[in-house]
Enzyme design. Sequence first.
Site, PDB file in Angstrom:
ATOM      1  N   GLY A  16       5.930   4.773  -8.559  1.00 40.86           N
ATOM      2  CA  GLY A  16       6.756   3.578  -8.751  1.00 40.86           C
ATOM      3  C   GLY A  16       5.913   2.322  -8.828  1.00 40.86           C
ATOM      4  CG  HIS A  17       3.623   0.940  -5.484  1.00 42.48           C
ATOM      5  ND1 HIS A  17       3.698   1.950  -4.566  1.00 42.48           N
ATOM      6  CD2 HIS A  17       4.192  -0.139  -4.892  1.00 42.48           C
ATOM      7  CE1 HIS A  17       4.271   1.510  -3.461  1.00 42.48           C
ATOM      8  NE2 HIS A  17       4.587   0.241  -3.638  1.00 42.48           N
ATOM      9  CB  SER A  39      10.528   4.976  -0.909  1.00 46.25           C
ATOM     10  OG  SER A  39      10.290   4.234   0.265  1.00 46.25           O
ATOM     11  CB  VAL A  62       9.688   5.233 -10.651  1.00 45.03           C
ATOM     12  CG1 VAL A  62       9.040   6.563 -11.025  1.00 45.03           C
ATOM     13  CG2 VAL A  62       9.257   4.131 -11.613  1.00 45.03           C
ATOM     14  CE  LYS A  97      12.184   2.008  -3.072  1.00 46.22           C
ATOM     15  NZ  LYS A  97      12.446   1.375  -1.744  1.00 46.22           N
ATOM     16  CG  ASP A  98      12.562  -2.780  -2.454  1.00 45.66           C
ATOM     17  OD1 ASP A  98      13.024  -2.290  -1.411  1.00 45.66           O
ATOM     18  OD2 ASP A  98      11.486  -2.410  -2.956  1.00 45.66           O
ATOM     19  N   GLY A 124      10.317  -3.765  -8.122  1.00 41.92           N
ATOM     20  CA  GLY A 124      11.154  -2.626  -8.486  1.00 41.92           C
ATOM     21  C   GLY A 124      12.618  -2.873  -8.180  1.00 41.92           C
ATOM     22  N   GLY A 179       0.799  -1.203   0.000  1.00 39.85           N
ATOM     23  CA  GLY A 179       0.000   0.000   0.000  1.00 39.85           C
ATOM     24  C   GLY A 179       0.839   1.264   0.000  1.00 39.85           C
TER      25      GLY A 179
END
Length: 285
Positions: A36-37, A185, A176, A149-150, A147, A31
């Site tokens: 990015g999501h 984030s 993103v 990022k992780d 993503g 959530g």
Amino acid sequence: MEKFDTILAVRQQIKRLRGQGKSIGLVPTMGALHPGHLELIRRSKKEMEVTIVSLFVNPIQFNSPEDLANYPRNLSQDMQMLVEEGVDLLFIPDEKEMYPEAVITEFDFGPIEQVLEGRFRPGHFNGVGIVVSKLFHILQPDQAYFGQKDLQQVTLIRRLVKDLSFPTSIVTVATVRDESGLALSSRNLRLSEKGRKTAPLLYETLLFCKEELLKGKDWLSLKNEIIERKLRPASIEPDYLELVELSRFSLISFPIPHVPFAICIAAYIENIRLIDNIVIREKQN
């Protein structure tokens, strides 16, 4: 958009979709959705016939009860965004539905989880592995979207899929960023205006490191210089700033010619922990 909050009901719908020969893409989230999501969702919609979003704040991947309590939640806004993006199905179980009893199963990802996030957040990746495994069993996606990022998380999930023979392909989507370069984030929502102005220094640091490394700068000297002269004076306290060789996700002290690597950072800004990375694949002399 169809909404399901029980495993039984969503499994029945998945069975119907499978009976119709539909391809299924999954975007797992906790959530507090941001662009990015949405990029993950759009990629799934482009490639799959049905896009499912799961929304579940997974308590067993948090090391700190305070961090779990402070995790941003905005269900009404999230659902509006999902409808606008044309998501087909939302799976939104509560904690009792996902974990009717205390979980006793444990994953051991070996050396991959002993560095970076694994070192500073013990047990975190066990919680990630359990919830991702459950979601894959319940929703049976053909492809799942995560993503970059992780980066360490994606590496572990790829290993999980390989070792346990899940019939799911893992798709990694580029990080993103906003106009300042800050990686988007959910935790950014907790930053003050001052913190938002400081946070882009993380990405600036990664870019500077990349430039200096490709010039042949010694990594350990560069790393210490950046931490002491750039990060700490800006009230940024790093957990780590490391080079990672990607094939085994192991720490290295210098770039290896022709071997892809990443520069990874985790740091606290206003007691909020942010992570970022850049992947470098070009050949080095």
